[in-house]
Design a protein around this motif. Structure first.
Motif, mmCIF file in Angstrom:
data_model
loop_
_atom_site.group_PDB
_atom_site.id
_atom_site.type_symbol
_atom_site.label_atom_id
_atom_site.label_comp_id
_atom_site.label_asym_id
_atom_site.label_seq_id
_atom_site.Cartn_x
_atom_site.Cartn_y
_atom_site.Cartn_z
ATOM 1 N N ASP A 108 -37.174 64.999 -18.991
ATOM 2 C CA ASP A 108 -36.345 63.796 -19.101
ATOM 3 C C ASP A 108 -36.295 63.021 -17.787
ATOM 4 O OD1 ASP A 108 -34.752 65.464 -17.564
ATOM 5 O OD2 ASP A 108 -32.977 65.280 -18.823
ATOM 6 N N LEU A 109 -37.262 63.247 -16.894
ATOM 7 C CA LEU A 109 -37.218 62.627 -15.577
ATOM 8 C C LEU A 109 -37.191 61.100 -15.651
ATOM 9 C CD1 LEU A 109 -37.168 62.815 -12.522
ATOM 10 C CD2 LEU A 109 -39.671 63.048 -12.560
ATOM 11 N N ALA A 110 -38.077 60.506 -16.413
ATOM 12 C CA ALA A 110 -38.110 59.035 -16.482
ATOM 13 C C ALA A 110 -36.774 58.491 -16.966
ATOM 14 C CB ALA A 110 -39.249 58.566 -17.387
ATOM 15 N N LEU A 111 -36.176 59.132 -17.949
ATOM 16 C CA LEU A 111 -34.868 58.709 -18.462
ATOM 17 C C LEU A 111 -33.811 58.797 -17.368
ATOM 18 C CD1 LEU A 111 -33.086 57.926 -20.914
ATOM 19 C CD2 LEU A 111 -32.804 60.365 -21.325
ATOM 20 N N LYS A 112 -33.765 59.902 -16.651
ATOM 21 C CA LYS A 112 -32.777 60.080 -15.584
ATOM 22 C C LYS A 112 -32.948 59.020 -14.490
ATOM 23 C CE LYS A 112 -30.667 63.751 -17.093
ATOM 24 N NZ LYS A 112 -29.286 63.666 -17.541
ATOM 25 N N LEU A 113 -34.186 58.680 -14.173
ATOM 26 C CA LEU A 113 -34.440 57.666 -13.150
ATOM 27 C C LEU A 113 -34.039 56.280 -13.645
ATOM 28 C CD1 LEU A 113 -37.920 58.979 -11.984
ATOM 29 C CD2 LEU A 113 -35.745 59.218 -10.752
ATOM 30 N N ARG A 114 -34.446 55.931 -14.854
ATOM 31 C CA ARG A 114 -34.151 54.597 -15.413
ATOM 32 C C ARG A 114 -32.646 54.379 -15.582
ATOM 33 N NH1 ARG A 114 -38.877 52.420 -14.170
ATOM 34 N NH2 ARG A 114 -40.573 52.966 -15.548
ATOM 35 N N GLU A 115 -31.918 55.398 -16.038
ATOM 36 C CA GLU A 115 -30.482 55.196 -16.247
ATOM 37 C C GLU A 115 -29.736 54.996 -14.938
ATOM 38 O OE1 GLU A 115 -29.465 58.624 -18.609
ATOM 39 O OE2 GLU A 115 -29.223 59.942 -16.869
ATOM 40 N N ARG A 116 -30.337 55.369 -13.834
ATOM 41 C CA ARG A 116 -29.731 55.173 -12.509
ATOM 42 C C ARG A 116 -30.264 53.927 -11.810
ATOM 43 N NH1 ARG A 116 -29.548 60.242 -13.953
ATOM 44 N NH2 ARG A 116 -27.865 61.597 -13.203
ATOM 45 N N GLY A 117 -31.185 53.213 -12.450
ATOM 46 C CA GLY A 117 -31.758 52.008 -11.860
ATOM 47 C C GLY A 117 -32.715 52.283 -10.720
ATOM 48 N N ILE A 118 -33.301 53.454 -10.697
ATOM 49 C CA ILE A 118 -34.205 53.843 -9.608
ATOM 50 C C ILE A 118 -35.580 53.228 -9.833
ATOM 51 C CG2 ILE A 118 -35.408 55.816 -8.571
ATOM 52 C CD1 ILE A 118 -32.715 57.367 -9.159
ATOM 53 N N THR A 119 -36.108 52.617 -8.779
ATOM 54 C CA THR A 119 -37.427 51.990 -8.840
ATOM 55 C C THR A 119 -38.398 52.568 -7.815
ATOM 56 O OG1 THR A 119 -36.692 50.255 -7.327
ATOM 57 C CG2 THR A 119 -36.494 49.809 -9.701
ATOM 58 N N TYR A 140 -46.849 56.023 -11.038
ATOM 59 C CA TYR A 140 -47.589 54.756 -10.948
ATOM 60 C C TYR A 140 -47.697 54.111 -12.331
ATOM 61 C CZ TYR A 140 -51.575 51.622 -10.580
ATOM 62 O OH TYR A 140 -52.407 50.530 -10.657
ATOM 63 N N ASN A 141 -48.109 54.899 -13.318
ATOM 64 C CA ASN A 141 -48.273 54.370 -14.675
ATOM 65 C C ASN A 141 -46.960 53.900 -15.283
ATOM 66 O OD1 ASN A 141 -51.061 54.680 -14.757
ATOM 67 N ND2 ASN A 141 -50.924 56.788 -15.484
ATOM 68 N N LEU A 142 -45.843 54.435 -14.809
ATOM 69 C CA LEU A 142 -44.524 54.024 -15.293
ATOM 70 C C LEU A 142 -43.913 52.896 -14.451
ATOM 71 C CD1 LEU A 142 -43.114 57.566 -16.101
ATOM 72 C CD2 LEU A 142 -43.623 55.747 -17.761
ATOM 73 N N GLY A 143 -44.642 52.442 -13.442
ATOM 74 C CA GLY A 143 -44.209 51.289 -12.670
ATOM 75 C C GLY A 143 -43.296 51.568 -11.491
ATOM 76 N N PHE A 144 -43.201 52.799 -11.063
ATOM 77 C CA PHE A 144 -42.374 53.124 -9.900
ATOM 78 C C PHE A 144 -43.146 52.864 -8.610
ATOM 79 C CE2 PHE A 144 -40.513 55.825 -13.199
ATOM 80 C CZ PHE A 144 -39.154 55.569 -13.022
ATOM 81 N N ALA A 145 -42.457 52.417 -7.576
ATOM 82 C CA ALA A 145 -43.026 52.366 -6.227
ATOM 83 C C ALA A 145 -43.015 53.801 -5.708
ATOM 84 C CB ALA A 145 -42.178 51.464 -5.337
ATOM 85 N N ILE A 146 -44.079 54.183 -5.008
ATOM 86 C CA ILE A 146 -44.261 55.577 -4.605
ATOM 87 C C ILE A 146 -44.393 55.683 -3.093
ATOM 88 C CG2 ILE A 146 -45.712 57.632 -4.852
ATOM 89 C CD1 ILE A 146 -46.864 56.140 -7.418
#
Length: 179
Positions: A108-119, A140-146
């Protein structure tokens, strides 16, 4: 908003049944230092920790690697002072079991990040060219800065480690930092 993902920094991966060895031992203080810094800053911190069952005939890694990070084993415990950092901040660090190389696959990592507004994701841990790499590709494929902290990632394969650092920069547009 940013998050720190600490990937597979366990006894088995540092000096146990599937060890990075000295490169993992060498980065241990920096892994603990970065984790503490992110926690103290109030950032979202994730312990993404490999979880396996003994002789799982359905898991592809069973044929590739020796048994490692088995449920309930000492090998699955966090390595060195990172264990104390986690225990002292347990309520402020999200523990996440993962069963594949990428911290995103089947979690559920992507969900946890998105619900917190993490980019923005900061990645540390092992192995640079396996689990850190696969997590970075999915990020990268999900659009996060790394951002990958070069002084807090390691591999048992020096050539793979160097290749992955180049891939983070050249193909994923990641920032690779060295303190």
């Amino acid at each position: 908003m940013r998050a720190l993902i600490v990937i597979d920094f366990t006894n088995d991966f540092v000096d146990g049944s599937l060890p990075v060895g000295q490169p993992g031992i060498d980065i241990a203080p920096r892994v603990s230092e970065l984790t503490t810094s992110f926690v103290e800053n109030g950032d979202f911190v994730v312990m993404a920790v490999d979880l396996h069952e003994e002789n799982d005939p359905y898991h592809p890694e069973t044929k590739l690697f020796p048994s490692h990070n088995l449920r309930g084993s000492a090998g699955r415990e966090l390595y060195g002072s990172l264990k104390q950092v986690y225990e002292a901040n347990r309520e402020r660090i999200y523990w996440m079991d993962k069963t594949r190389y990428s911290s995103f696959c089947g979690t559920d990592l992507a969900l946890k990040l998105r619900e917190r507004g993490i980019t923005e994701l900061h990645l540390i841990g092992v192995c640079t060219d396996i689990c850190v790499l696969h997590t970075a590709v999915d990020a990268y494929n999900l659009g996060f800065a790394i951002t990958v902290h070069e002084d807090a990632v390691a591999s048992f394969n020096p050539a793979g480690h160097e290749w992955a650092l180049g891939h983070f920069r050249g193909s994923l547009g990641a920032t690779v930092l060295k303190a």
